[in-house]
Design a protein around this motif. Structure first.
Motif, PDB file in Angstrom:
ATOM      1  N   THR A  19       8.750  -9.224 -24.704  1.00  0.00           N
ATOM      2  CA  THR A  19       8.626  -8.655 -26.045  1.00  0.00           C
ATOM      3  C   THR A  19       9.433  -7.367 -26.085  1.00  0.00           C
ATOM      4  O   THR A  19       9.154  -6.438 -25.314  1.00  0.00           O
ATOM      5  CB  THR A  19       7.157  -8.352 -26.398  1.00  0.00           C
ATOM      6  OG1 THR A  19       6.375  -9.533 -26.244  1.00  0.00           O
ATOM      7  CG2 THR A  19       7.038  -7.849 -27.828  1.00  0.00           C
ATOM      8  N   TYR A  21      10.690  -3.911 -27.914  1.00  0.00           N
ATOM      9  CA  TYR A  21      10.316  -2.919 -28.910  1.00  0.00           C
ATOM     10  C   TYR A  21      11.507  -1.984 -29.141  1.00  0.00           C
ATOM     11  O   TYR A  21      12.578  -2.181 -28.570  1.00  0.00           O
ATOM     12  CB  TYR A  21       9.098  -2.109 -28.438  1.00  0.00           C
ATOM     13  CG  TYR A  21       7.910  -2.944 -28.044  1.00  0.00           C
ATOM     14  CD1 TYR A  21       7.084  -3.528 -29.001  1.00  0.00           C
ATOM     15  CD2 TYR A  21       7.575  -3.131 -26.703  1.00  0.00           C
ATOM     16  CE1 TYR A  21       5.975  -4.276 -28.639  1.00  0.00           C
ATOM     17  CE2 TYR A  21       6.474  -3.882 -26.334  1.00  0.00           C
ATOM     18  CZ  TYR A  21       5.675  -4.453 -27.301  1.00  0.00           C
ATOM     19  OH  TYR A  21       4.583  -5.201 -26.933  1.00  0.00           O
ATOM     20  N   SER A  26      10.495  -2.631 -23.395  1.00  0.00           N
ATOM     21  CA  SER A  26      10.120  -4.040 -23.455  1.00  0.00           C
ATOM     22  C   SER A  26       8.850  -4.265 -22.644  1.00  0.00           C
ATOM     23  O   SER A  26       8.583  -3.548 -21.680  1.00  0.00           O
ATOM     24  CB  SER A  26      11.232  -4.935 -22.887  1.00  0.00           C
ATOM     25  OG  SER A  26      12.457  -4.741 -23.561  1.00  0.00           O
TER      26      SER A  26
END
Length: 330
Positions: A19, A21, A26
């Protein structure tokens, strides 16, 4: 957080392995017990990288794959930052250091000797689980050369390739715990100090956060103080090892204070009940189940309970340990 696989949820949910950001941050799934349980945070700054927490030795291949996808070499990782030395946060540190030739490990002073010589950590865990189960959960725990270890006392400041990082001593979950304030994102990497928040419980972008009272160093007074200290910085986000970035921090801090008190109240109420472990597990589980339903979560009660089972068991053990010591006698 440590426990037997026998209390894992019976399902495996789909969860992104990576994921990303803003601000070069991450979350990489640590591949620990189930998807979405534990994250390793990657911070990238001007071509250099730092990892926050390490999962276990089985986490290494996934992180190396992410580095490659981001056009980073293992040699570009210059720091490995472990918020505390519980094995789901630091069990993989030694294995990572074997693969990251330029990295230095930053650890709380109370944890430094245990990463340099993990024999006591390993022996203690093996005495609980047995060698085979320990190996299956955590793999090999390698010592780290003392010359590669940096101790981070309270208010230690690190210049990560021009990016200031501030380390704050934050006991409550463990006495060897720090949190990292990242000025660039105005955020904290909180390990377990700001509780746990699984993405399955999110409702319309609002997270549900609950405390971890895991053995053996839970201290409710220190936990409250650490929460207040983090919030005094007015952070925009918290990056939790369990799991990922959360916002709405004033609301969550207030609810965490209340849930810490509720956990302590339940433990005190059941302190003198014979064979009280099962009752403690039941009441803690019911407390969190009802709060999650009130939060608006539409998962079935069975699914909610399965996702909570590991943490409720550990929280009960931690509260029992606290009650067995002077902190719980007052």
């Amino acid at each position: 957080m440590t426990s037997s696989l026998s209390i894992l949820p019976p399902h495996i949910s789909r969860f992104p392995a990576l994921t990303d950001y803003e601000d070069g941050i991450s979350a990489i799934d640590a591949d620990y017990l189930r998807p979405g349980l534990a994250a390793i945070h990657l911070i990238v700054e001007n071509g250099k990288a730092a990892l926050v927490d390490t999962g276990t030795s089985s986490s290494v291949p996934g992180v190396l794959e992410v580095l490659q996808k981001k056009n980073l070499a293992p040699a570009d990782v210059v720091y490995v930052l472990v918020t505390h030395i519980h094995l789901d946060h630091a069990g993989g540190a030694g294995e990572f250091m074997r693969h990251l030739p330029n990295a230095r490990l930053v650890v709380h002073p109370r944890g430094a000797r245990h990463v340099a010589d993990p024999a006591r950590l390993v022996a203690s865990a093996m005495s609980v689980y047995g060698e085979a189960e320990f190996k299956r959960m955590y793999g090999d725990i390698h010592p780290i050369d003392a010359s590669r270890i940096i101790e981070a006392p309270d208010e230690f400041r690190l210049d990560f390739n021009g990016r200031p990082l501030l380390f704050l001593d934050t006991p409550g979950h463990a006495r060897h715990h720090y949190c990292i304030f990242d000025e660039r994102s105005n955020s904290f990497f909180t390990g377990d100090t700001f509780g746990l928040s699984y993405r399955e419980f999110d409702v319309n972008g609002m997270e549900f956060v609950f405390p971890t009272t895991t053995p053996v160093q839970f201290d409710p007074v220190a936990a409250h103080a650490s929460l207040d200290r983090l919030m005094s910085y007015n952070p925009s986000y918290a990056f939790l090892t369990h799991y990922g970035r959360i916002a709405h921090l004033p609301r969550h801090a207030n609810e965490l204070h209340g849930l810490i008190d509720a956990h302590v109240s339940i433990a005190r109420k059941l302190r003198d009940v014979p064979d009280n472990h099962a009752a403690l597990v039941d009441e803690l589980g019911e407390l969190l189940l009802r709060r999650i339903i009130a939060h608006g979560c539409k998962l079935t009660e069975e699914r909610i309970r399965s996702l909570l089972k590991l943490d409720v068991e550990l929280n009960a053990q931690g509260l029992e340990n606290w009650l067995d010591h002077s902190e719980g006698k007052g």
